[in-house]
Design a protein around this motif. Structure first.
Motif, PDB file in Angstrom:
ATOM      1  N   MET A  43       0.816  -1.203   0.000  1.00 31.72           N
ATOM      2  CA  MET A  43       0.000   0.000   0.000  1.00 31.72           C
ATOM      3  C   MET A  43       0.859   1.267   0.000  1.00 31.72           C
ATOM      4  SD  MET A  43      -2.842  -1.228  -0.466  1.00 31.72           S
ATOM      5  CE  MET A  43      -4.086   0.064  -0.329  1.00 31.72           C
ATOM      6  N   ASP A  44       2.034   1.189   0.592  1.00 31.77           N
ATOM      7  CA  ASP A  44       2.916   2.346   0.540  1.00 31.77           C
ATOM      8  C   ASP A  44       3.428   2.557  -0.890  1.00 31.77           C
ATOM      9  OD1 ASP A  44       4.381   4.514   1.812  1.00 31.77           O
ATOM     10  OD2 ASP A  44       6.172   3.346   1.373  1.00 31.77           O
ATOM     11  N   LEU A  45       3.828   1.467  -1.532  1.00 31.93           N
ATOM     12  CA  LEU A  45       4.332   1.569  -2.906  1.00 31.93           C
ATOM     13  C   LEU A  45       3.222   1.953  -3.882  1.00 31.93           C
ATOM     14  CD1 LEU A  45       6.824  -1.421  -3.165  1.00 31.93           C
ATOM     15  CD2 LEU A  45       7.280   0.972  -2.651  1.00 31.93           C
ATOM     16  N   ALA A  46       1.974   1.720  -3.472  1.00 27.24           N
ATOM     17  CA  ALA A  46       0.851   2.089  -4.344  1.00 27.24           C
ATOM     18  C   ALA A  46       0.828   3.592  -4.591  1.00 27.24           C
ATOM     19  CB  ALA A  46      -0.467   1.649  -3.717  1.00 27.24           C
ATOM     20  N   HIS A  47       1.452   4.355  -3.688  1.00 28.80           N
ATOM     21  CA  HIS A  47       1.471   5.808  -3.854  1.00 28.80           C
ATOM     22  C   HIS A  47       2.578   6.261  -4.796  1.00 28.80           C
ATOM     23  CE1 HIS A  47      -1.447   5.740  -0.828  1.00 28.80           C
ATOM     24  NE2 HIS A  47      -0.658   5.651   0.213  1.00 28.80           N
ATOM     25  N   GLY A  48       3.427   5.335  -5.202  1.00 29.20           N
ATOM     26  CA  GLY A  48       4.503   5.717  -6.102  1.00 29.20           C
ATOM     27  C   GLY A  48       5.810   5.037  -5.732  1.00 29.20           C
ATOM     28  N   ALA A  49       6.834   5.238  -6.537  1.00 29.88           N
ATOM     29  CA  ALA A  49       8.140   4.632  -6.305  1.00 29.88           C
ATOM     30  C   ALA A  49       8.702   5.105  -4.971  1.00 29.88           C
ATOM     31  CB  ALA A  49       9.087   5.004  -7.440  1.00 29.88           C
ATOM     32  N   ARG A  50       9.394   4.218  -4.322  1.00 31.10           N
ATOM     33  CA  ARG A  50       9.977   4.539  -3.021  1.00 31.10           C
ATOM     34  C   ARG A  50      11.370   3.947  -2.919  1.00 31.10           C
ATOM     35  NH1 ARG A  50       6.344   7.447  -2.597  1.00 31.10           N
ATOM     36  NH2 ARG A  50       4.551   7.457  -1.184  1.00 31.10           N
ATOM     37  N   ARG A  51      12.216   4.637  -2.200  1.00 31.93           N
ATOM     38  CA  ARG A  51      13.530   4.075  -1.892  1.00 31.93           C
ATOM     39  C   ARG A  51      13.431   3.331  -0.567  1.00 31.93           C
ATOM     40  NH1 ARG A  51      17.909   8.681  -2.878  1.00 31.93           N
ATOM     41  NH2 ARG A  51      19.199   7.034  -1.966  1.00 31.93           N
ATOM     42  N   TYR A  52      14.417   2.480  -0.337  1.00 30.23           N
ATOM     43  CA  TYR A  52      14.411   1.628   0.855  1.00 30.23           C
ATOM     44  C   TYR A  52      14.154   2.436   2.123  1.00 30.23           C
ATOM     45  CZ  TYR A  52      16.067  -1.822   4.255  1.00 30.23           C
ATOM     46  OH  TYR A  52      16.172  -2.682   5.310  1.00 30.23           O
ATOM     47  N   ALA A  53      14.922   3.500   2.283  1.00 31.78           N
ATOM     48  CA  ALA A  53      14.811   4.303   3.510  1.00 31.78           C
ATOM     49  C   ALA A  53      13.455   4.997   3.609  1.00 31.78           C
ATOM     50  CB  ALA A  53      15.929   5.336   3.569  1.00 31.78           C
TER      51      ALA A  53
END
Lengths: 137, 137
Positions: A43-53
DNA sequence: CAGTATCCCCTCGGATACTG
DNA sequence: CAGTATCCGAGGGGATACTG
Protein backbone atom coordinates in the motif's frame (compact mmCIF):
# COMPACT_ATOMS: atom_id res chain seq x y z
CA UNK A 1 -4.44 -56.56 5.19
CA UNK A 2 -8.06 -55.65 4.93
CA UNK A 3 -8.07 -54.53 8.56
CA UNK A 4 -5.85 -51.54 7.80
CA UNK A 5 -7.95 -50.21 4.96
CA UNK A 6 -9.81 -47.56 6.92
CA UNK A 7 -6.70 -46.10 8.53
CA UNK A 8 -4.85 -46.30 5.26
CA UNK A 9 -7.56 -44.49 3.38
CA UNK A 10 -7.45 -41.83 6.09
CA UNK A 11 -3.74 -41.45 5.55
CA UNK A 12 -4.15 -41.14 1.80
CA UNK A 13 -6.91 -38.59 2.09
CA UNK A 14 -4.81 -36.54 4.45
CA UNK A 15 -1.78 -36.68 2.19
CA UNK A 16 -3.88 -35.72 -0.81
CA UNK A 17 -5.44 -32.87 1.11
CA UNK A 18 -2.06 -31.61 2.28
CA UNK A 19 -0.86 -31.59 -1.32
CA UNK A 20 -3.99 -29.76 -2.36
CA UNK A 21 -3.44 -27.17 0.36
CA UNK A 22 0.13 -26.58 -0.72
CA UNK A 23 -0.99 -26.03 -4.30
CA UNK A 24 -4.13 -24.07 -3.41
CA UNK A 25 -3.87 -20.58 -4.90
CA UNK A 26 -5.82 -19.03 -2.05
CA UNK A 27 -3.41 -20.33 0.55
CA UNK A 28 -0.45 -19.29 -1.52
CA UNK A 29 -1.95 -15.82 -1.65
CA UNK A 30 -2.35 -15.94 2.13
CA UNK A 31 1.31 -16.84 2.41
CA UNK A 32 2.16 -13.78 0.36
CA UNK A 33 -0.03 -11.11 1.93
CA UNK A 34 -0.80 -12.80 5.24
CA UNK A 35 2.49 -11.88 6.89
CA UNK A 36 2.99 -8.81 8.97
CA UNK A 37 4.42 -6.28 6.51
CA UNK A 38 3.48 -7.23 2.96
CA UNK A 39 0.21 -5.34 2.71
CA UNK A 40 1.69 -2.26 4.36
CA UNK A 41 4.60 -2.22 1.94
CA UNK A 42 2.31 -2.83 -1.02
CA UNK A 43 0.00 0.00 0.00
CA UNK A 44 2.92 2.35 0.54
CA UNK A 45 4.33 1.57 -2.91
CA UNK A 46 0.85 2.09 -4.34
CA UNK A 47 1.47 5.81 -3.85
CA UNK A 48 4.50 5.72 -6.10
CA UNK A 49 8.14 4.63 -6.31
CA UNK A 50 9.98 4.54 -3.02
CA UNK A 51 13.53 4.08 -1.89
CA UNK A 52 14.41 1.63 0.86
CA UNK A 53 14.81 4.30 3.51
CA UNK A 54 11.55 5.95 2.48
CA UNK A 55 9.58 2.77 3.03
CA UNK A 56 11.42 2.27 6.29
CA UNK A 57 10.40 5.76 7.42
CA UNK A 58 6.81 5.26 6.33
CA UNK A 59 6.68 2.07 8.41
CA UNK A 60 8.44 2.97 11.68
CA UNK A 61 7.79 -0.44 13.16
CA UNK A 62 9.64 -2.56 10.63
CA UNK A 63 13.15 -3.85 11.24
CA UNK A 64 15.72 -3.79 8.44
CA UNK A 65 15.69 -7.55 8.35
CA UNK A 66 11.93 -7.82 7.89
CA UNK A 67 11.75 -4.96 5.41
CA UNK A 68 14.40 -6.57 3.22
CA UNK A 69 12.78 -9.98 3.56
CA UNK A 70 9.33 -8.60 2.70
CA UNK A 71 10.64 -6.64 -0.27
CA UNK A 72 12.56 -9.65 -1.56
CA UNK A 73 9.51 -11.90 -1.32
CA UNK A 74 7.33 -9.39 -3.11
CA UNK A 75 9.99 -9.03 -5.78
CA UNK A 76 10.28 -12.78 -6.22
CA UNK A 77 6.51 -13.15 -6.45
CA UNK A 78 6.37 -10.48 -9.13
CA UNK A 79 4.63 -7.71 -7.18
CA UNK A 80 7.57 -5.35 -6.93
CA UNK A 81 10.46 -4.24 -9.12
CA UNK A 82 13.81 -3.45 -7.57
CA UNK A 83 15.96 -0.99 -9.48
CA UNK A 84 19.54 -0.33 -8.48
CA UNK A 85 21.15 2.90 -9.63
CA UNK A 86 24.94 2.75 -9.38
CA UNK A 87 26.05 5.81 -7.44
CA UNK A 88 27.82 6.66 -4.23
CA UNK A 89 26.08 5.68 -2.16
CA UNK A 90 24.05 3.25 -4.25
CA UNK A 91 20.40 4.07 -4.86
CA UNK A 92 17.69 1.41 -4.78
CA UNK A 93 14.16 2.12 -5.86
CA UNK A 94 11.10 -0.05 -5.46
CA UNK A 95 8.00 0.17 -7.63
CA UNK A 96 4.88 -1.91 -8.06
CA UNK A 97 4.68 -4.10 -11.12
CA UNK A 98 1.43 -4.42 -13.03
CA UNK A 99 0.65 -7.45 -10.88
CA UNK A 100 1.40 -5.36 -7.82
CA UNK A 101 -1.02 -2.69 -8.95
CA UNK A 102 -3.65 -5.31 -9.60
CA UNK A 103 -3.60 -6.60 -6.04
CA UNK A 104 -4.14 -3.13 -4.57
CA UNK A 105 -7.92 -3.17 -5.15
CA UNK A 106 -8.14 -6.53 -3.41
CA UNK A 107 -6.28 -5.22 -0.40
CA UNK A 108 -8.46 -2.11 -0.46
CA UNK A 109 -11.60 -4.23 -0.43
CA UNK A 110 -10.23 -6.15 2.53
CA UNK A 111 -9.57 -2.88 4.33
CA UNK A 112 -13.08 -1.68 3.59
CA UNK A 113 -14.60 -4.91 4.83
CA UNK A 114 -12.50 -4.72 7.98
CA UNK A 115 -13.40 -1.09 8.60
CA UNK A 116 -17.10 -1.79 8.16
CA UNK A 117 -17.22 -4.85 10.40
CA UNK A 118 -14.55 -4.46 13.06
CA UNK A 119 -16.99 -2.87 15.50
CA UNK A 120 -19.22 -5.89 15.20
CA UNK A 121 -16.27 -8.21 15.75
CA UNK A 122 -15.16 -6.27 18.81
CA UNK A 123 -18.68 -6.44 20.20
CA UNK A 124 -18.82 -10.19 19.58
CA UNK A 125 -15.51 -10.62 21.39
CA UNK A 126 -16.64 -8.66 24.43
CA UNK A 127 -19.90 -10.57 24.45
CA UNK A 128 -18.09 -13.91 24.24
CA UNK A 129 -15.56 -12.99 26.91
CA UNK A 130 -18.29 -11.81 29.25
CA UNK A 131 -20.20 -15.04 28.72
CA UNK A 132 -17.11 -17.08 29.48
CA UNK A 133 -16.39 -15.31 32.73
CA UNK A 134 -20.02 -15.71 33.80
CA UNK A 135 -19.96 -19.38 32.90
CA UNK A 136 -16.85 -19.90 34.99
CA UNK A 137 -18.32 -18.06 38.00
CA UNK B 1 18.91 16.40 26.91
CA UNK B 2 18.49 17.90 23.48
CA UNK B 3 20.97 15.38 22.08
CA UNK B 4 18.51 12.52 22.55
CA UNK B 5 15.65 14.15 20.69
CA UNK B 6 16.12 12.35 17.38
CA UNK B 7 16.37 8.90 18.91
CA UNK B 8 13.51 9.66 21.28
CA UNK B 9 11.26 10.80 18.45
CA UNK B 10 12.11 7.57 16.65
CA UNK B 11 11.06 5.61 19.69
CA UNK B 12 7.81 7.49 19.99
CA UNK B 13 6.97 7.08 16.31
CA UNK B 14 7.64 3.38 16.53
CA UNK B 15 5.51 2.99 19.64
CA UNK B 16 2.69 4.96 18.04
CA UNK B 17 2.95 2.87 14.89
CA UNK B 18 2.91 -0.37 16.87
CA UNK B 19 -0.23 0.78 18.64
CA UNK B 20 -1.76 1.71 15.31
CA UNK B 21 -0.91 -1.71 13.90
CA UNK B 22 -2.51 -3.48 16.84
CA UNK B 23 -5.70 -1.48 16.40
CA UNK B 24 -5.67 -1.59 12.59
CA UNK B 25 -8.81 -3.38 11.40
CA UNK B 26 -7.06 -4.80 8.38
CA UNK B 27 -4.41 -6.49 10.49
CA UNK B 28 -7.01 -7.76 12.89
CA UNK B 29 -8.83 -9.26 9.93
CA UNK B 30 -5.55 -10.84 8.83
CA UNK B 31 -5.18 -12.31 12.28
CA UNK B 32 -8.62 -13.83 11.93
CA UNK B 33 -8.53 -15.28 8.43
CA UNK B 34 -4.78 -15.36 7.89
CA UNK B 35 -4.21 -18.56 9.79
CA UNK B 36 -4.16 -21.98 8.25
CA UNK B 37 -7.72 -23.23 8.72
CA UNK B 38 -10.09 -20.31 9.21
CA UNK B 39 -10.99 -19.73 5.57
CA UNK B 40 -11.41 -23.45 4.92
CA UNK B 41 -13.76 -23.81 7.89
CA UNK B 42 -15.69 -20.71 6.92
CA UNK B 43 -16.12 -21.90 3.35
CA UNK B 44 -17.21 -25.34 4.52
CA UNK B 45 -19.81 -23.85 6.84
CA UNK B 46 -20.96 -21.63 3.98
CA UNK B 47 -22.60 -24.75 2.54
CA UNK B 48 -24.73 -25.18 5.62
CA UNK B 49 -24.69 -26.28 9.24
CA UNK B 50 -22.05 -28.83 10.12
CA UNK B 51 -21.21 -30.97 13.09
CA UNK B 52 -17.68 -31.15 14.44
CA UNK B 53 -16.93 -34.49 12.85
CA UNK B 54 -18.35 -33.36 9.53
CA UNK B 55 -16.00 -30.42 9.33
CA UNK B 56 -13.19 -32.70 10.40
CA UNK B 57 -14.02 -35.09 7.57
CA UNK B 58 -14.31 -32.29 5.04
CA UNK B 59 -10.84 -31.08 6.06
CA UNK B 60 -8.77 -34.27 6.37
CA UNK B 61 -5.61 -32.33 7.19
CA UNK B 62 -6.77 -30.60 10.35
CA UNK B 63 -5.94 -31.91 13.81
CA UNK B 64 -8.57 -31.94 16.55
CA UNK B 65 -6.62 -29.32 18.42
CA UNK B 66 -6.50 -26.89 15.53
CA UNK B 67 -10.08 -27.50 14.49
CA UNK B 68 -11.31 -26.73 17.98
CA UNK B 69 -9.05 -23.72 18.25
CA UNK B 70 -10.16 -22.37 14.86
CA UNK B 71 -13.83 -22.93 15.63
CA UNK B 72 -13.49 -21.25 19.03
CA UNK B 73 -11.77 -18.22 17.54
CA UNK B 74 -14.40 -17.88 14.85
CA UNK B 75 -17.09 -18.20 17.48
CA UNK B 76 -15.46 -15.58 19.69
CA UNK B 77 -15.10 -13.20 16.77
CA UNK B 78 -18.76 -13.61 15.90
CA UNK B 79 -18.45 -15.55 12.64
CA UNK B 80 -19.79 -18.86 13.88
CA UNK B 81 -22.49 -20.06 16.23
CA UNK B 82 -21.95 -23.16 18.32
CA UNK B 83 -25.07 -25.04 19.32
CA UNK B 84 -24.93 -27.90 21.79
CA UNK B 85 -27.79 -30.38 21.80
CA UNK B 86 -27.87 -32.42 25.00
CA UNK B 87 -27.99 -36.06 23.99
CA UNK B 88 -25.92 -39.19 24.33
CA UNK B 89 -23.48 -38.63 22.87
CA UNK B 90 -23.74 -34.86 22.84
CA UNK B 91 -24.35 -33.15 19.51
CA UNK B 92 -22.61 -29.94 18.54
CA UNK B 93 -23.54 -28.00 15.46
CA UNK B 94 -21.74 -25.08 13.89
CA UNK B 95 -23.37 -22.51 11.65
CA UNK B 96 -22.32 -19.20 10.16
CA UNK B 97 -23.69 -16.07 11.76
CA UNK B 98 -24.81 -13.16 9.60
CA UNK B 99 -21.31 -11.75 9.99
CA UNK B 100 -19.93 -15.11 8.90
CA UNK B 101 -22.07 -15.08 5.80
CA UNK B 102 -20.96 -11.56 5.03
CA UNK B 103 -17.30 -12.49 4.92
CA UNK B 104 -17.86 -15.29 2.44
CA UNK B 105 -17.97 -12.97 -0.59
CA UNK B 106 -14.69 -11.41 0.51
CA UNK B 107 -13.04 -14.81 0.74
CA UNK B 108 -14.54 -15.73 -2.61
CA UNK B 109 -13.08 -12.61 -4.19
CA UNK B 110 -9.69 -13.51 -2.74
CA UNK B 111 -10.01 -16.99 -4.21
CA UNK B 112 -10.93 -15.57 -7.59
CA UNK B 113 -8.01 -13.16 -7.54
CA UNK B 114 -5.68 -15.97 -6.56
CA UNK B 115 -7.01 -18.28 -9.27
CA UNK B 116 -6.64 -15.62 -11.92
CA UNK B 117 -3.12 -14.55 -10.99
CA UNK B 118 -1.34 -17.57 -9.55
CA UNK B 119 0.09 -18.55 -12.93
CA UNK B 120 1.68 -15.15 -13.22
CA UNK B 121 3.09 -15.41 -9.70
CA UNK B 122 4.52 -18.86 -10.42
CA UNK B 123 6.12 -17.54 -13.60
CA UNK B 124 7.61 -14.60 -11.69
CA UNK B 125 9.04 -16.98 -9.11
CA UNK B 126 10.64 -19.22 -11.72
CA UNK B 127 12.01 -16.18 -13.49
CA UNK B 128 13.44 -14.78 -10.27
CA UNK B 129 14.96 -18.08 -9.20
CA UNK B 130 16.55 -18.57 -12.62
CA UNK B 131 18.01 -15.09 -12.48
CA UNK B 132 19.45 -15.76 -9.05
CA UNK B 133 21.13 -18.97 -10.10
CA UNK B 134 22.59 -17.25 -13.19
CA UNK B 135 23.83 -14.36 -11.06
CA UNK B 136 25.52 -16.75 -8.69
CA UNK B 137 27.24 -18.70 -11.54
C1' DC C 1 22.32 4.32 1.88
C1' DA C 2 20.94 -0.27 1.70
C1' DG C 3 21.49 -3.77 3.27
C1' DT C 4 23.71 -8.77 5.72
C1' DA C 5 24.56 -11.84 9.69
C1' DT C 6 23.54 -13.60 14.12
C1' DC C 7 21.05 -14.60 18.13
C1' DC C 8 16.90 -15.44 20.34
C1' DC C 9 12.00 -15.58 21.63
C1' DC C 10 7.48 -16.75 20.80
C1' DT C 11 3.49 -18.36 18.43
C1' DC C 12 1.47 -21.62 15.16
C1' DG C 13 0.45 -25.94 14.32
C1' DG C 14 1.14 -31.18 14.37
C1' DA C 15 1.34 -35.74 17.16
C1' DT C 16 -0.12 -38.25 20.81
C1' DA C 17 -2.78 -39.55 24.67
C1' DC C 18 -6.71 -39.04 27.55
C1' DT C 19 -12.02 -37.87 28.87
C1' DG C 20 -17.28 -37.12 29.72
C1' DC D 1 -18.99 -37.75 19.49
C1' DA D 2 -16.59 -33.78 20.71
C1' DG D 3 -13.50 -32.46 22.62
C1' DT D 4 -8.96 -31.41 26.41
C1' DA D 5 -4.02 -31.72 27.83
C1' DT D 6 0.75 -31.99 26.89
C1' DC D 7 4.86 -32.03 24.35
C1' DC D 8 7.52 -30.71 20.52
C1' DG D 9 9.56 -28.79 16.11
C1' DA D 10 9.49 -25.20 12.48
C1' DG D 11 9.71 -20.66 11.27
C1' DG D 12 8.10 -15.76 11.68
C1' DG D 13 9.85 -11.80 13.42
C1' DG D 14 12.59 -8.50 16.62
C1' DA D 15 17.30 -6.62 18.51
C1' DT D 16 21.81 -5.93 17.74
C1' DA D 17 26.02 -5.55 15.33
C1' DC D 18 28.55 -5.25 11.15
C1' DT D 19 29.54 -3.95 5.81
C1' DG D 20 30.34 -2.20 0.79
Amino acid sequence: MVTMTAAQRREREKAAFDAYMDACPTHQLMGIIGNKWSTMVLMDLAHGARRYAEVSNALPGVSAKMLTQTLRSLERDGFVTRTVTPAVPVQVEYTLTLLGERIVPLITSMQEWADRHMDEIDAARKNYDDGRHLASG
